[in-house]
Design a protein around this motif. Structure first.
Motif, PDB file in Angstrom:
ATOM      1  N   HIS A 204       0.798  -1.220   0.000  1.00  0.00           N
ATOM      2  CA  HIS A 204       0.000   0.000   0.000  1.00  0.00           C
ATOM      3  C   HIS A 204       0.833   1.274   0.000  1.00  0.00           C
ATOM      4  O   HIS A 204       0.366   2.315  -0.457  1.00  0.00           O
ATOM      5  N   MET A 205       2.071   1.221   0.452  1.00  0.00           N
ATOM      6  CA  MET A 205       2.922   2.408   0.373  1.00  0.00           C
ATOM      7  C   MET A 205       3.300   2.689  -1.085  1.00  0.00           C
ATOM      8  O   MET A 205       3.312   3.838  -1.524  1.00  0.00           O
ATOM      9  N   GLN A 206       3.610   1.633  -1.853  1.00  0.00           N
ATOM     10  CA  GLN A 206       3.885   1.812  -3.274  1.00  0.00           C
ATOM     11  C   GLN A 206       2.634   2.271  -4.013  1.00  0.00           C
ATOM     12  O   GLN A 206       2.708   3.083  -4.938  1.00  0.00           O
ATOM     13  N   ALA A 207       1.480   1.764  -3.578  1.00  0.00           N
ATOM     14  CA  ALA A 207       0.224   2.151  -4.226  1.00  0.00           C
ATOM     15  C   ALA A 207      -0.053   3.645  -4.073  1.00  0.00           C
ATOM     16  O   ALA A 207      -0.558   4.281  -4.997  1.00  0.00           O
ATOM     17  N   HIS A 208       0.298   4.209  -2.899  1.00  0.00           N
ATOM     18  CA  HIS A 208       0.128   5.663  -2.730  1.00  0.00           C
ATOM     19  C   HIS A 208       0.897   6.414  -3.809  1.00  0.00           C
ATOM     20  O   HIS A 208       0.401   7.378  -4.385  1.00  0.00           O
TER      21      HIS A 208
END
Length: 196
Positions: free
Chosen positions: A114-118
């Protein structure tokens, strides 16, 4: 020959919001979020309460997202879900549901950091917004994570700085609690700071 639409269901359950979105060929068709009010009385997220609320919210949130997108679950091409980082119990609810649904529909399952998705959310098709050019510098402020990231391409990212303890949002919420502001304190502190 007309191209076939690709519908992806995205499931997010990393912290205290249960969310589901349907994308069609890179454009958002629906985005449903169930916010958990239970944490307000504690001034911060209580992990066990968050995971229980996800269990209550996940079915209606996904059902609403699919209906709002104007499709049936059988039209889905794949399911993306938050694999981490996040609260373990909350992640398990989303992961278990995504795996079960993908298996039942016999469609691919896509794990998402989810950090990469941000950082990559900038590439979702949206009218009036231009996609960034590589490389770019990204700042992520999410839950227990604050990072400065050099994004070279879709799959090459380097964290060049991060917090050692609380993320910026958590620090705002703790200050808000000390000032007797309602949870979450961050938006109110930001508002009052702008007003001087």
């Amino acid at each position: 020959m007309a191209s076939q639409n690709i519908y992806i269901l995205g499931i997010e359950s990393s912290c205290d919001d249960t969310a589901a979105a349907v994308l069609c060929n890179g454009k958002i068709k629906s985005n449903i979020v169930a916010t958990q009010k239970i944490h307000e009385e504690y001034g911060g997220v209580v992990p066990e309460l968050a995971s229980r609320a996800h269990q209550q919210n996940i079915v209606p949130v996904i059902d609403q997202a699919i209906k709002k997108a104007g499709i049936t679950k059988e039209e889905l091409s794949g399911i993306a879900f938050t694999r981490g980082p996040g609260l373990m119990g909350s992640l398990l609810v989303g992961t278990s549901f995504a795996k079960s649904m993908a298996m039942a529909l016999d469609i691919p399952l896509i794990e998402v950091n989810h950090m990469q998705a941000h950082l990559l959310a900038h590439f979702i098709e949206e009218d009036g917004f231009e996609k960034p050019n590589f490389p770019f510098l990204g700042l992520t402020i999410s839950g227990g994570h604050t990072q400065i990231v050099k994004v070279t391409d879709y799959f090459t990212m380097e964290v060049i700085g991060e917090t050692l303890d609380d993320a910026v949002g958590e620090a705002y919420d703790k200050c808000g609690k000390m000032l007797n502001l309602p949870y979450p304190g961050g938006p109110l502190i930001d508002k009052y700071a702008q007003e001087g």
